[in-house]
Structures are given as C-alpha cells and as structure tokens.
Design a protein around this motif. Sequence first.
Motif, PDB file in Angstrom:
ATOM      1  N   THR A  36       0.835  -1.187   0.000  1.00 13.08           N
ATOM      2  CA  THR A  36       0.000   0.000   0.000  1.00 13.08           C
ATOM      3  C   THR A  36       0.874   1.242   0.000  1.00 13.08           C
ATOM      4  OG1 THR A  36      -0.057   0.205   2.408  1.00 13.08           O
ATOM      5  CG2 THR A  36      -1.660  -1.280   1.398  1.00 13.08           C
ATOM      6  N   ALA A  37       0.218   2.365  -0.189  1.00 13.58           N
ATOM      7  CA  ALA A  37       0.957   3.631  -0.216  1.00 13.58           C
ATOM      8  C   ALA A  37       1.148   4.192   1.190  1.00 13.58           C
ATOM      9  CB  ALA A  37       0.192   4.643  -1.071  1.00 13.58           C
ATOM     10  N   SER A  38       0.714   3.476   2.196  1.00 15.35           N
ATOM     11  CA  SER A  38       0.845   3.961   3.572  1.00 15.35           C
ATOM     12  C   SER A  38       2.288   3.817   4.029  1.00 15.35           C
ATOM     13  CB  SER A  38      -0.066   3.156   4.498  1.00 15.35           C
ATOM     14  OG  SER A  38       0.391   1.826   4.605  1.00 15.35           O
ATOM     15  N   ALA A  39       2.545   4.330   5.233  1.00 16.65           N
ATOM     16  CA  ALA A  39       3.903   4.282   5.763  1.00 16.65           C
ATOM     17  C   ALA A  39       4.269   2.875   6.212  1.00 16.65           C
ATOM     18  CB  ALA A  39       4.027   5.260   6.930  1.00 16.65           C
ATOM     19  N   GLN A  40       3.294   2.028   6.395  1.00 20.01           N
ATOM     20  CA  GLN A  40       3.566   0.688   6.896  1.00 20.01           C
ATOM     21  C   GLN A  40       3.955  -0.244   5.751  1.00 20.01           C
ATOM     22  OE1 GLN A  40       0.772  -0.805   9.684  1.00 20.01           O
ATOM     23  NE2 GLN A  40       1.299  -2.943   9.340  1.00 20.01           N
ATOM     24  N   HIS A  41       4.952  -1.087   6.015  1.00 23.27           N
ATOM     25  CA  HIS A  41       5.416  -2.070   5.052  1.00 23.27           C
ATOM     26  C   HIS A  41       5.012  -3.456   5.537  1.00 23.27           C
ATOM     27  CE1 HIS A  41       7.999   1.017   3.188  1.00 23.27           C
ATOM     28  NE2 HIS A  41       8.200   1.432   4.442  1.00 23.27           N
ATOM     29  N   GLN A  42       4.679  -4.322   4.593  1.00 21.69           N
ATOM     30  CA  GLN A  42       4.253  -5.670   4.953  1.00 21.69           C
ATOM     31  C   GLN A  42       4.939  -6.687   4.060  1.00 21.69           C
ATOM     32  OE1 GLN A  42       0.046  -6.610   5.938  1.00 21.69           O
ATOM     33  NE2 GLN A  42       0.173  -8.070   4.241  1.00 21.69           N
ATOM     34  N   LEU A  43       5.371  -7.785   4.667  1.00 23.82           N
ATOM     35  CA  LEU A  43       5.950  -8.905   3.925  1.00 23.82           C
ATOM     36  C   LEU A  43       5.118 -10.148   4.204  1.00 23.82           C
ATOM     37  CD1 LEU A  43       8.231 -10.054   2.156  1.00 23.82           C
ATOM     38  CD2 LEU A  43       9.500 -10.537   4.273  1.00 23.82           C
ATOM     39  N   ARG A 101       9.774 -12.010  -8.248  1.00 24.89           N
ATOM     40  CA  ARG A 101      10.467 -11.420  -9.405  1.00 24.89           C
ATOM     41  C   ARG A 101       9.678 -10.250  -9.981  1.00 24.89           C
ATOM     42  NH1 ARG A 101      12.855 -15.288 -13.895  1.00 24.89           N
ATOM     43  NH2 ARG A 101      14.317 -13.558 -14.053  1.00 24.89           N
ATOM     44  N   ALA A 102       8.357 -10.326  -9.845  1.00 26.58           N
ATOM     45  CA  ALA A 102       7.497  -9.257 -10.366  1.00 26.58           C
ATOM     46  C   ALA A 102       7.428  -8.062  -9.406  1.00 26.58           C
ATOM     47  CB  ALA A 102       6.099  -9.809 -10.614  1.00 26.58           C
ATOM     48  N   GLY A 103       8.091  -8.168  -8.255  1.00 25.45           N
ATOM     49  CA  GLY A 103       8.142  -7.050  -7.318  1.00 25.45           C
ATOM     50  C   GLY A 103       7.131  -7.102  -6.198  1.00 25.45           C
ATOM     51  N   ALA A 104       6.404  -8.213  -6.072  1.00 20.05           N
ATOM     52  CA  ALA A 104       5.401  -8.326  -5.008  1.00 20.05           C
ATOM     53  C   ALA A 104       6.065  -8.441  -3.644  1.00 20.05           C
ATOM     54  CB  ALA A 104       4.511  -9.548  -5.267  1.00 20.05           C
ATOM     55  N   ASN A 105       5.321  -8.041  -2.621  1.00 20.48           N
ATOM     56  CA  ASN A 105       5.834  -8.069  -1.248  1.00 20.48           C
ATOM     57  C   ASN A 105       5.630  -9.451  -0.637  1.00 20.48           C
ATOM     58  OD1 ASN A 105       3.019  -7.508  -1.405  1.00 20.48           O
ATOM     59  ND2 ASN A 105       3.010  -6.766   0.711  1.00 20.48           N
ATOM     60  N   VAL A 106       6.244 -10.444  -1.274  1.00 21.05           N
ATOM     61  CA  VAL A 106       6.131 -11.825  -0.834  1.00 21.05           C
ATOM     62  C   VAL A 106       7.517 -12.421  -0.639  1.00 21.05           C
ATOM     63  CG1 VAL A 106       3.906 -12.224  -1.967  1.00 21.05           C
ATOM     64  CG2 VAL A 106       6.035 -12.683  -3.218  1.00 21.05           C
ATOM     65  N   ALA A 119      21.395 -10.143  -8.961  1.00 23.98           N
ATOM     66  CA  ALA A 119      21.680  -9.532 -10.265  1.00 23.98           C
ATOM     67  C   ALA A 119      21.018 -10.303 -11.411  1.00 23.98           C
ATOM     68  CB  ALA A 119      23.190  -9.477 -10.478  1.00 23.98           C
ATOM     69  N   THR A 120      20.909 -11.604 -11.249  1.00 24.90           N
ATOM     70  CA  THR A 120      20.397 -12.454 -12.324  1.00 24.90           C
ATOM     71  C   THR A 120      18.878 -12.519 -12.367  1.00 24.90           C
ATOM     72  OG1 THR A 120      22.388 -13.828 -12.244  1.00 24.90           O
ATOM     73  CG2 THR A 120      20.433 -14.790 -13.284  1.00 24.90           C
ATOM     74  N   SER A 121      18.266 -12.743 -11.200  1.00 24.62           N
ATOM     75  CA  SER A 121      16.814 -12.982 -11.162  1.00 24.62           C
ATOM     76  C   SER A 121      16.026 -11.932 -10.413  1.00 24.62           C
ATOM     77  CB  SER A 121      16.536 -14.356 -10.534  1.00 24.62           C
ATOM     78  OG  SER A 121      16.855 -14.335  -9.142  1.00 24.62           O
ATOM     79  N   GLY A 122      16.717 -11.049  -9.674  1.00 22.56           N
ATOM     80  CA  GLY A 122      16.003 -10.035  -8.902  1.00 22.56           C
ATOM     81  C   GLY A 122      15.519 -10.512  -7.556  1.00 22.56           C
ATOM     82  N   HIS A 123      15.996 -11.674  -7.095  1.00 23.41           N
ATOM     83  CA  HIS A 123      15.609 -12.185  -5.781  1.00 23.41           C
ATOM     84  C   HIS A 123      16.583 -11.720  -4.703  1.00 23.41           C
ATOM     85  CE1 HIS A 123      13.488 -15.370  -8.256  1.00 23.41           C
ATOM     86  NE2 HIS A 123      12.535 -14.926  -7.462  1.00 23.41           N
ATOM     87  N   GLY A 139      16.135 -21.268   2.931  1.00 22.34           N
ATOM     88  CA  GLY A 139      16.282 -19.853   3.213  1.00 22.34           C
ATOM     89  C   GLY A 139      15.001 -19.097   2.929  1.00 22.34           C
ATOM     90  N   ILE A 140      14.982 -17.851   3.307  1.00 25.14           N
ATOM     91  CA  ILE A 140      13.847 -16.978   3.020  1.00 25.14           C
ATOM     92  C   ILE A 140      14.253 -16.045   1.883  1.00 25.14           C
ATOM     93  CG2 ILE A 140      12.257 -15.243   3.914  1.00 25.14           C
ATOM     94  CD1 ILE A 140      12.566 -16.444   6.637  1.00 25.14           C
ATOM     95  N   VAL A 141      13.522 -16.151   0.789  1.00 24.08           N
ATOM     96  CA  VAL A 141      13.849 -15.396  -0.425  1.00 24.08           C
ATOM     97  C   VAL A 141      12.680 -14.486  -0.775  1.00 24.08           C
ATOM     98  CG1 VAL A 141      14.478 -15.571  -2.858  1.00 24.08           C
ATOM     99  CG2 VAL A 141      15.268 -17.307  -1.231  1.00 24.08           C
ATOM    100  N   THR A 142      12.985 -13.213  -1.013  1.00 16.42           N
ATOM    101  CA  THR A 142      11.947 -12.235  -1.312  1.00 16.42           C
ATOM    102  C   THR A 142      12.297 -11.467  -2.590  1.00 16.42           C
ATOM    103  OG1 THR A 142      10.594 -10.455  -0.357  1.00 16.42           O
ATOM    104  CG2 THR A 142      12.952 -10.392   0.113  1.00 16.42           C
ATOM    105  N   SER A 143      11.563 -10.423  -2.850  1.00 14.11           N
ATOM    106  CA  SER A 143      11.773  -9.587  -4.025  1.00 14.11           C
ATOM    107  C   SER A 143      12.875  -8.564  -3.769  1.00 14.11           C
ATOM    108  CB  SER A 143      10.471  -8.848  -4.366  1.00 14.11           C
ATOM    109  OG  SER A 143      10.712  -7.778  -5.254  1.00 14.11           O
ATOM    110  N   GLY A 144      13.876  -8.548  -4.638  1.00 12.58           N
ATOM    111  CA  GLY A 144      14.927  -7.552  -4.510  1.00 12.58           C
ATOM    112  C   GLY A 144      14.387  -6.140  -4.710  1.00 12.58           C
TER     113      GLY A 144
END
Length: 332
Positions: free
Chosen positions: A30-37, A89-94, A143-147, A247-252
């Motif tokens: 969201t555009a709010s100040a709070q971030h969520q994973l 890879r698509a930039g989602a907060n997952v 660098a390769t996959s964006g993870h 491991g825990i892998v998220t969006s770069g």
Amino acid sequence: MVKAEGSTFSRRGTVALAAATLAFLGLTATASAQHQLNINTALSTEDPIYKGLERMRDKVAERSKGTLTIRIFPGSQLGKDEDVLEQARAGANVAVVVDGGRLAVFVKEFGILSAPYLASGFDGIRKVVTSPLFAEWEAKLKATSGHQILSFNWWQGDRHLLTNKPIKVPADLAGIRMRTPGAPVWMETIRAMGATPTAMGWGEVYPALQQKVIDAAEAQHPATHGARLYEVTKHLTKTSHFNLITGIVTSGAWFDKLPADLQKILREESLAAGDFASRATEESLAKFEADFKAKGMTVAEVDRAPFIAATKGVYDKLGYGELRTKVEALLK
C-alpha cells in the motif's frame, strides 16, 4: 520443483495470476507508511520452521515499532514455491521458504546445497551458507533474477526414505517410484540411489501414496509428521541422503525500497530466527521419531556407505565437482 519456463507466455501468465491472487487477498503493498511482507511456506504450523517464522514476525514488529509487519501463510496458501518466486520477481511483497535446488534454475551454484551427503548436520551446513562464497552466490542471484535472500540458515533436518517395504541397500529401491522435488540435483540423486524419481508438489504426496500413484517418498522428520505420511508408509529408513537447508527469499525490488533501518532489522531477525528454528528442529527429531514408532512405523538405521557410494557421481554428472572442492574446504 522449479523448471526453466519454456516460454514468455508461461512466465507472464504466472506473474499475472500472482498479481490477481495477491490483489484478491489484499496483500499488495500500500501507499501507507507501513510495510508488509507475506511469507509463504509449504510446512504446517507444528513445524519448528513455522515457529521460527513466528519469532521473526514478532521480533521484526517489535524492533520496527510496527512499521514493518509480517504475515505467514502455511500450507502453501499463496501458491507453489515456484509461483511465489515468480511473484517476487514481479516485485510483489512476498517471500518463500525455499531450498537451494529451486534457486539453481537462476544461479547454478545453489544446487549444490541440495546435493547428497554434502555436510553433516546444521552446524556443518551453516558454515557454508554464512560464508563469503555463499555471499557471492547471493549477489549473483539478485543480479540475475532479482531475488533477495534474507537468510539461508533454516535447517529442516536430514531427509530419509519413506517406503512400504524394508530398504537396506540401494538395490532394494529398484522399480520404486519415489516422490522428490523436481530440481536436477534431487532427481539425479534419487535416480543414483536406485529409485525412479517422481516430481510433484508436497501437498500431493499423501493422496499419491494413498492411491499408489507413487510407491515412496523421502523427507525430513518434521515434514513427514506434519503431512501424516506415517499413515501411508510403513518404513522409515534413515539414509540422511539430503541435509535440508532452506532460506527466506523475497523480491529484490521490494526489499530495495525499504528504508535502510528496516532492511537491517529484517535481515538480522531473519538470521536469528533461522538459528532459533534450526536448533528447535534438532531438539524435535527424537520426539518425532518416537511418535512414528508409536504410530506403527518401523524406523531403521542403515549402513549409509552404499548410499554414499551410489550417489558420489552426482556431483560430477551435474558439473559440481570443482565447487564441491571449494565447499569441502569451508567445512574443514
């Protein structure tokens, strides 16, 4: 398991589906100040890894004063691991709890983490995943996959054979269709051990065994217990052929947008929680094993030497011979 996608349409379709799923669940940033994973795992809530994720969630919320929150989705509620990796890879907060084999499609070096008889126990494999060598793989992945890797010290235990007949040597596996994750290193190892590898999602294993679509599986104790595979297999043979580190892998892209202090908190608490979960896994193994026996399973120790010998050629066959020498140097 991860497959190199054969077409642009396939990847775009996965990403589009991911976006629709996340929007439906209300999980997009969201555009709010709070971030969520939002962290996805195939494991059940009783698994020590899940308990570690809960600790990470609580510590991150505490240290960030609620500006960074974590939601956990057990049982692959956000989709298969491969799909969540594409969402990232698509930039989602997952993020997803994932093994090295699933990352090898992007950076080959990660595949060695899933290779047979690489290191002994958590302390052994932790040396590898906290080393400068691993840091090189991590940077290459981004660098390769964006993870973005948050930590890779989430040890789930040794993996053993789950069958409906006694297994003492690799020859006993001839003709047995065995489920394993589908990355090349997993498949080739099971083939080298003598079974016929069959790739399928973890959630499909119980019914596949029940309906005799497959004859056997291989897994670590917490996952075996969480999936109740003791109900559909009779014998657990302790081969320890894989030392499962995840491991825990998220969006770069998502990670890089976080303020620097939140990035630091997230990585530090991910590493601390990984150690916590791994030690809890160590402590849980004897209890799980006792419960398997109480449920009627035969739990058998086995001479691992024939299995080690049978799988020795996997490294060279998949091009990991030179890298194994480097990893072995870290373990001395």
